[in-house]
Structure formats: C-alpha cells, structure tokens
Motif scaffolding. Structure first.
Motif, PDB file in Angstrom:
ATOM      1  N   VAL A 163     -52.595  12.161 -55.589  1.00 42.16           N
ATOM      2  CA  VAL A 163     -52.737  11.415 -54.334  1.00 42.16           C
ATOM      3  C   VAL A 163     -52.385  12.353 -53.189  1.00 42.16           C
ATOM      4  O   VAL A 163     -51.305  12.953 -53.161  1.00 42.16           O
ATOM      5  CB  VAL A 163     -51.818  10.177 -54.314  1.00 42.16           C
ATOM      6  N   ASN A 164     -53.306  12.479 -52.235  1.00 43.29           N
ATOM      7  CA  ASN A 164     -53.064  13.392 -51.113  1.00 43.29           C
ATOM      8  C   ASN A 164     -52.209  12.724 -50.046  1.00 43.29           C
ATOM      9  O   ASN A 164     -51.753  11.578 -50.201  1.00 43.29           O
ATOM     10  CB  ASN A 164     -54.386  13.900 -50.543  1.00 43.29           C
ATOM     11  N   SER A 165     -52.003  13.431 -48.934  1.00 41.84           N
ATOM     12  CA  SER A 165     -51.135  12.940 -47.862  1.00 41.84           C
ATOM     13  C   SER A 165     -51.695  11.717 -47.165  1.00 41.84           C
ATOM     14  O   SER A 165     -50.962  10.974 -46.500  1.00 41.84           O
ATOM     15  CB  SER A 165     -50.905  14.059 -46.835  1.00 41.84           C
ATOM     16  N   GLU A 166     -52.998  11.466 -47.322  1.00 44.34           N
ATOM     17  CA  GLU A 166     -53.619  10.294 -46.716  1.00 44.34           C
ATOM     18  C   GLU A 166     -53.668   9.116 -47.682  1.00 44.34           C
ATOM     19  O   GLU A 166     -54.237   8.072 -47.378  1.00 44.34           O
ATOM     20  CB  GLU A 166     -55.042  10.640 -46.256  1.00 44.34           C
ATOM     21  N   GLY A 167     -53.065   9.288 -48.856  1.00 43.82           N
ATOM     22  CA  GLY A 167     -53.033   8.210 -49.829  1.00 43.82           C
ATOM     23  C   GLY A 167     -54.298   8.087 -50.653  1.00 43.82           C
ATOM     24  O   GLY A 167     -54.490   7.080 -51.342  1.00 43.82           O
ATOM     25  N   LYS A 168     -55.165   9.088 -50.572  1.00 44.31           N
ATOM     26  CA  LYS A 168     -56.401   9.061 -51.332  1.00 44.31           C
ATOM     27  C   LYS A 168     -56.278   9.886 -52.607  1.00 44.31           C
ATOM     28  O   LYS A 168     -55.540  10.874 -52.651  1.00 44.31           O
ATOM     29  CB  LYS A 168     -57.556   9.598 -50.493  1.00 44.31           C
ATOM     30  N   ILE A 169     -57.011   9.471 -53.631  1.00 39.48           N
ATOM     31  CA  ILE A 169     -56.983  10.198 -54.908  1.00 39.48           C
ATOM     32  C   ILE A 169     -57.969  11.368 -54.848  1.00 39.48           C
ATOM     33  O   ILE A 169     -59.146  11.189 -54.526  1.00 39.48           O
ATOM     34  CB  ILE A 169     -57.340   9.269 -56.078  1.00 39.48           C
ATOM     35  N   GLU A 170     -57.464  12.553 -55.143  1.00 41.36           N
ATOM     36  CA  GLU A 170     -58.301  13.746 -55.172  1.00 41.36           C
ATOM     37  C   GLU A 170     -58.353  14.288 -56.597  1.00 41.36           C
ATOM     38  O   GLU A 170     -57.389  14.191 -57.363  1.00 41.36           O
ATOM     39  CB  GLU A 170     -57.746  14.839 -54.244  1.00 41.36           C
TER      40      GLU A 170
END
Length: 217
Positions: free
Chosen positions: A191-198
């Motif tokens: 999970v990146n800093s924007e809360g999205k899964i990468e």
C-alpha cells in the motif's frame, strides 16, 4: 663448413645447431695475399614456435564463455609472442579469419550452423615460419531446457519458500550446454502513501543445484 667452387660462384654449407644470430664475411686469397670483403652478412636461426593464448567472449557483455546461443562470438588474443607476424583463427578445418597486421586485437567470428561442440584454434606464425597454436571448445546451443517441474510452496513467519525439481537441458547428447540457473519472477504488493495497492515485479537469479529453492520474506 663445406664449400664448393663453380666458375664465379661459391657454395657454402654449415651445420648450425643453436638458435641465434649468425654473422659472416668473405675472404679471398689469390696465392699472394688475402682480401676481406667490407660487407658483413647475417641471419637469425629461430626454431621456437611463438606463444599464443586466447579467450572466447560473448559479443555484448565481454564475459568469457564456454557455451552460447549466439552464432557470433569474440576471440580475444591474450598472450601473443612479440615476433608473431600472422594469426589464423580456425573452426575445425574452416578458416574464419587471418591477419598479418599486429597488434592483434578482438575478432568477431561466426560459428558454423548446427548445434554442438565447436573447436576453435588460433595459430600464430613468426618470421621464421614457426607455428604455435592454442585451441578451445565452445558449445553452440539454442535449444531451451525443459521447464522446471513439481513446484512446491511452504509458508510461515512472514516467509514463503519456493522449491522445485531440477530442470534438465534438452537436445541431443553432445549438444547440451547444461542448466546453469533459473530466473524467478514474482509480484509483491504493498500500500503506497496514498492508500492505493501497488504491484512491484521482482526477478531473482537462482543457481542450479540438487534442490533449487528461494525464500521470499
């Protein structure tokens, strides 16, 4: 020495057993006095073959190789005697390259078609005609190995262990270059800093062994 006179010509032979530079001059005696020529003559006796050694390299990464899937490789002279006047590169009886223009550097050669072991020979010739040679074998193999089988996964304590049965090379006997390793690819998610899964693709090289395995942590 032995000499033989014939009209205005004199033939002289000598048994020279050692290497080196020989010098001589001519004296003429007419019964009254001896006259020596002002010219000195010399030649070198050389029976020692020149030294030659070389490496076979991949064309693109400058790495020494014993097997290749490319028909083109580099031959790099490593040791070349200073008196070498010509080199020849052969594959079996086939002439691939010749040069009489030292210094001798990398040469790109093209292997014959057909998979299998290729014998590469480099001949070095000096001014006296002595020939030294060096040979290496390289395997030309463009048949992929069999795929790994019996993939096994075990996990625990935030780790994943991957195991598989060793793969075997494919192709006829004498053509196979062997399996040197495996390229393991897997995707890691976070999970990146924007809360999205990468998803991140990772690749690892695993050397060949009796029990190839890799641990992801």
């Amino acid at each position: 020495t032995n000499s033989q006179s014939d009209a205005d010509e004199i033939f002289v032979t000598a048994n020279l057993t050692k290497e080196g530079i020989y010098r001589w001059y001519v004296e003429v005696n007419d019964g009254y006095r001896t006259v020596r020529s002002q010219n000195y003559y010399s030649f070198e006796r050389d029976i020692t073959a020149p030294e030659i050694s070389f490496k076979i390299l991949a064309v693109n990464n400058d790495k020494e190789i014993i097997a290749t899937n490319s028909q083109e490789v580099l031959v790099r002279p490593v040791t070349v005697s200073p008196d070498t006047k010509e080199i020849r590169i052969m594959e079996g009886e086939r002439l691939l390259y010749t040069s009489n223009n030292p210094p001798f550097t990398d040469v790109k050669i093209k292997l014959s078609g057909g998979e299998g072991k290729k014998n590469i020979t480099v001949n070095a010739t000096d001014e006296a005609g002595n020939i030294g040679s060096s040979s290496k074998d390289i395997i030309y193999d463009h048949t992929p190995p069999h795929a790994p089988s019996n993939l096994r996964l075990t996990g625990g304590r935030n780790q994943l262990r991957i195991e598989w049965d060793p793969a075997e090379d494919a192709g006829e006997s004498g053509v196979r270059s062997g399996v040197c390793g495996y390229l393991l690819s897997y995707t890691r998610q976070h999970v990146n800093s924007e809360g999205k899964i990468e998803s991140i693709l990772e690749e690892k090289l695993v050397e060949q062994s009796d029990l190839p395995a890799y641990v992801i942590s």
